[in-house]
Design an enzyme around this catalytic site. Sequence first.
Site, PDB file in Angstrom:
ATOM      1  CG  ASP A 181       2.965 -14.397  28.875  1.00 30.00           C
ATOM      2  OD1 ASP A 181       2.741 -15.149  27.787  1.00 30.00           O
ATOM      3  OD2 ASP A 181       2.363 -13.237  28.980  1.00 30.00           O
ATOM      4  CB  SER A 182       5.799 -15.764  34.415  1.00 31.93           C
ATOM      5  OG  SER A 182       4.647 -16.365  34.921  1.00 31.93           O
ATOM      6  CB  ALA A 183       5.144 -21.001  33.047  1.00 33.85           C
TER       7      ALA A 183
ATOM      8  N   GLY B 293       1.319 -17.602  34.975  1.00 31.74           N
ATOM      9  CA  GLY B 293       0.711 -17.581  33.541  1.00 31.74           C
ATOM     10  C   GLY B 293       1.647 -18.318  32.608  1.00 31.74           C
TER      11      GLY B 293
ATOM     12  CD  GLU C 176      -0.976  -6.247   5.780  1.00 30.89           C
ATOM     13  OE1 GLU C 176      -1.554  -4.909   6.077  1.00 30.89           O
ATOM     14  OE2 GLU C 176      -0.922  -6.643   4.410  1.00 30.89           O
TER      15      GLU C 176
ATOM     16  CB  SER D 225       2.472 -14.030  37.122  1.00 28.64           C
ATOM     17  OG  SER D 225       2.423 -14.633  35.746  1.00 28.64           O
TER      18      SER D 225
ATOM     19  CB  CYS E 122      -0.857  -0.056   1.328  1.00 28.35           C
ATOM     20  SG  CYS E 122      -2.386   1.181   1.186  1.00 28.35           S
TER      21      CYS E 122
ATOM     22  CG  HIS F  55      -3.570  -3.554   3.144  1.00 31.25           C
ATOM     23  ND1 HIS F  55      -2.555  -3.233   3.999  1.00 31.25           N
ATOM     24  CD2 HIS F  55      -4.368  -2.728   2.826  1.00 31.25           C
ATOM     25  CE1 HIS F  55      -2.690  -1.791   3.850  1.00 31.25           C
ATOM     26  NE2 HIS F  55      -3.473  -1.756   3.103  1.00 31.25           N
TER      27      HIS F  55
END
Length: 558
Positions: free
Chosen positions: A272-274, A270, A216, A268, A127, A214
Amino acid sequence: MAVDKSRQDSHRVAISGDVEVSAYLEIAEERRGEQPQEEPEEQFGAEREVVAVVDFGSQYSWLIARRVRECRVYCEVVPHDAPWESVASLQPKGFILSGSPASVCDAGAPMAPAYVYESSLPVLGICYGMQLIAHQLGGKVAPGVKHEYGLAILHQNSVDTPLFAGLPLEMPVWMSHGDWIEEMPPGFTSLAYTDNSPIAAMGNDRGIIGLQFHPEVAHTPQGKDILQNFLYRICGCSGTWTPGSFVVESIERIKNQVGTGKVICALSGGVDSAVVATLIHRAIGNQLTCIFVNTGLLRREEAERINNTFQKNMRMNMVYVDASERFLTRLSGVVDPEDKRHIIGEEFVKVFEEEAAKIGRVDFLAQGTLYPDVIESAFTGSRVVATIKTHHNVGGLPSVMNLALVEPLRYLFKDEVREVGLALGLPEEMVYRQPFPGPGLAIRIIGEVTKERLEIVRAADWIVMNEIKKANLYRQLWQSFAVLTPLRSVGVMGDSRTYGYMVAVRAVTSEDAMTADWARLPYDLLARISSRIVNEVPEINRVVYDISSKPPSTIEWE
């Protein structure tokens, strides 16, 4: 715990994927000057295939990055004014120029840096990116006779191009533009057209290609195939970006960053932290200590579950800290959501530093920061990106810290983190746990956070989650939760008048939290949730369902 100045020279600011700390976090000048930068080989790995997405302020830049990652090619979004030195460290195999709300016809419109064209690497302009190619390489861009928004049919010209290899001659594509290419640059050939755009795709023999549509977005069904053709057939990528390769590379990078240093991880419970904790533990073993802070802002029974899970199953060094009263005291009287986030972020760091002082020598703080956190907090470095909200583990950190950061997931999207979690062998119930915000229930209470309001929202949230799981919808939803509003309304229970709180139920579907749509929950499920909340939580007498999408709303209310 402050790092001894005598030892500072031996420790690096461990930021996964960043070349300069100042690109996302303003750390004290004296400390920043003493931290040596990572070499490109250490930072990114000699075997990694990288494509750079040059951002001109488009809302779709992150989506381009996601689609490229889905093709198993690593990429990063870089600002259009990024210096060549920082981009060169990525060792890119090609560039993708994003769209933009700007027009190349306007004075002061952002331009692609000269190195994009001088690098002799393949370039794909999307674009606005296509219009830049035309404008900067000697073509002509002008306002279109009429704007083109929505679906259009792309017709390939007879020119044989690897970009459209294996694709039909006619394809539906998604258009969103006002300007068009009036004259192509020297050496370019038209590859495709639509009824409204005579030049809807163009290219030259140097691998520089422009697309007016586009690829994407989901509304271009063959868009991912087009991007994959560009990555594989034109850039020469082979798709080496996999969860397994990320694990191997990350472990090696963490070893190089941390050395003999000690790390504390903000655990935490979750995914992510795991994943962060597991990656770091595999890299450095007992040099890692996980610290779980009970902020008092967690959901019902969450602190107990997290404590049991990680101490018994993960077998990591873990410290449990109950700081509930401390956080509530800091939040007393605070109403503004950004103030809440900053206060919680600052308090987190203070708690970690205090615990580090008890442990002994500690040099690094590990966090589960993800790419959407960085993008939404506008820490990509681009001056044309607006801050949507500050994430407590990105912009909520204090400007001066005594611990350097380790953020191995900083450039991953949520679904990629889950893939990495499975590759690490983490249990599915942990990997597919719905996201829970770092500031916790503090941003699910509109207004001041008090003990009473926390108990009210905990009870309502417990019911929402229980009913969602009973309906077997938990894995289908990105997030589902309750929000306690400050509004009170008149109600009737039995023969008595009530004046209770109004709670909002929020459930959304999403791929990566950058966009989200409200979930079309069955009416009978909503009825059960509402009935249980008003009957089991006496302070609530009204339940509403949030049917806002993101954008224009965010997933969380604050």
